[in-house]
Design an enzyme around this catalytic site. Structure first.
Site, PDB file in Angstrom:
ATOM      1  N   HIS A  51       0.866  -1.171   0.000  1.00  0.00           N
ATOM      2  CA  HIS A  51       0.000   0.000   0.000  1.00  0.00           C
ATOM      3  C   HIS A  51       0.906   1.226   0.000  1.00  0.00           C
ATOM      4  O   HIS A  51       2.059   1.164   0.436  1.00  0.00           O
ATOM      5  CB  HIS A  51      -0.899   0.021   1.236  1.00  0.00           C
ATOM      6  CG  HIS A  51      -2.043  -0.933   1.152  1.00  0.00           C
ATOM      7  ND1 HIS A  51      -3.139  -0.835   1.968  1.00  0.00           N
ATOM      8  CD2 HIS A  51      -2.262  -2.006   0.353  1.00  0.00           C
ATOM      9  CE1 HIS A  51      -4.002  -1.798   1.680  1.00  0.00           C
ATOM     10  NE2 HIS A  51      -3.482  -2.527   0.707  1.00  0.00           N
ATOM     11  N   GLU A  53       0.985   4.093   1.750  1.00  0.00           N
ATOM     12  CA  GLU A  53       1.469   4.552   3.044  1.00  0.00           C
ATOM     13  C   GLU A  53       2.536   3.600   3.585  1.00  0.00           C
ATOM     14  O   GLU A  53       3.548   4.033   4.125  1.00  0.00           O
ATOM     15  CB  GLU A  53       0.316   4.656   4.053  1.00  0.00           C
ATOM     16  CG  GLU A  53      -0.804   5.556   3.608  1.00  0.00           C
ATOM     17  CD  GLU A  53      -1.912   4.832   2.836  1.00  0.00           C
ATOM     18  OE1 GLU A  53      -3.033   5.365   2.816  1.00  0.00           O
ATOM     19  OE2 GLU A  53      -1.663   3.749   2.276  1.00  0.00           O
ATOM     20  N   CYS A  76      -6.087   2.570   5.098  1.00  0.00           N
ATOM     21  CA  CYS A  76      -6.931   1.411   5.389  1.00  0.00           C
ATOM     22  C   CYS A  76      -6.927   1.059   6.874  1.00  0.00           C
ATOM     23  O   CYS A  76      -5.942   1.264   7.580  1.00  0.00           O
ATOM     24  CB  CYS A  76      -6.494   0.206   4.559  1.00  0.00           C
ATOM     25  SG  CYS A  76      -4.865  -0.459   4.983  1.00  0.00           S
ATOM     26  N   CYS A  86      -2.709   0.081   7.211  1.00  0.00           N
ATOM     27  CA  CYS A  86      -1.927   1.315   7.148  1.00  0.00           C
ATOM     28  C   CYS A  86      -2.224   2.267   8.299  1.00  0.00           C
ATOM     29  O   CYS A  86      -1.311   2.924   8.803  1.00  0.00           O
ATOM     30  CB  CYS A  86      -2.149   1.998   5.801  1.00  0.00           C
ATOM     31  SG  CYS A  86      -1.468   1.030   4.441  1.00  0.00           S
TER      32      CYS A  86
END
Length: 145
Positions: A51, A53, A76, A86
């Protein structure tokens, strides 16, 4: 740069993501308390499960006390591919602020990252004026809804 400019950069990074039918394309930038960029990342940058981040946080040196994380999509709060979402990674990093453009649609998971961050004392700012820019690299997913 101000919040809008940093977030626009994060939205631009989302366009670098390899396309996916099962995950959003997201960009992220981390800015230190001194106003300088610390790291940046985008979804699927080094691994198909990354992801944005997470990719940016992995590049950041040491604790991020007082830093701001700019993400084109709400971080998320639920994750199937990794043990920690995240939002939890951001909380653990020491970052104290998150700025995002677009709330996570219910397409893959419940979008509750902002609530998780706020409950942990992280300031959350949504700039919906950039949401359309954040949606751009994800249009193929949104058109099937």
């Amino acid at each position: 740069m101000d919040d809008r400019a940093w977030l626009a950069l994060a939205c631009d990074l989302a366009a670098l993501c390899p396309p996916s039918e099962t995950a959003f394309s997201v960009g992220a930038v981390i800015v230190g308390a001194d106003g300088r960029e610390v790291a940046r990342g985008f979804s699927r940058e080094a691994d198909p499960h990354d992801h944005a981040e997470e990719a940016a946080l992995a590049k950041a040196p040491g604790p991020l006390d007082g830093a701001t994380v700019y993400s084109s999509l709400e971080p998320c709060a639920h994750r199937a591919s990794r043990p920690r979402p995240c939002a939890e990674l951001i909380i653990a990093s020491g970052a104290r602020r998150v700025v995002f453009a677009w709330r996570e649609p219910q397409l893959f998971a419940a979008g509750t990252g902002a609530e998780l961050l706020e409950a942990a004392g992280v300031a959350v700012v949504e700039l919906p004026g950039l949401a359309e820019r954040a949606r751009g690299p994800n249009r193929h997913l949104l058109d099937r809804e």
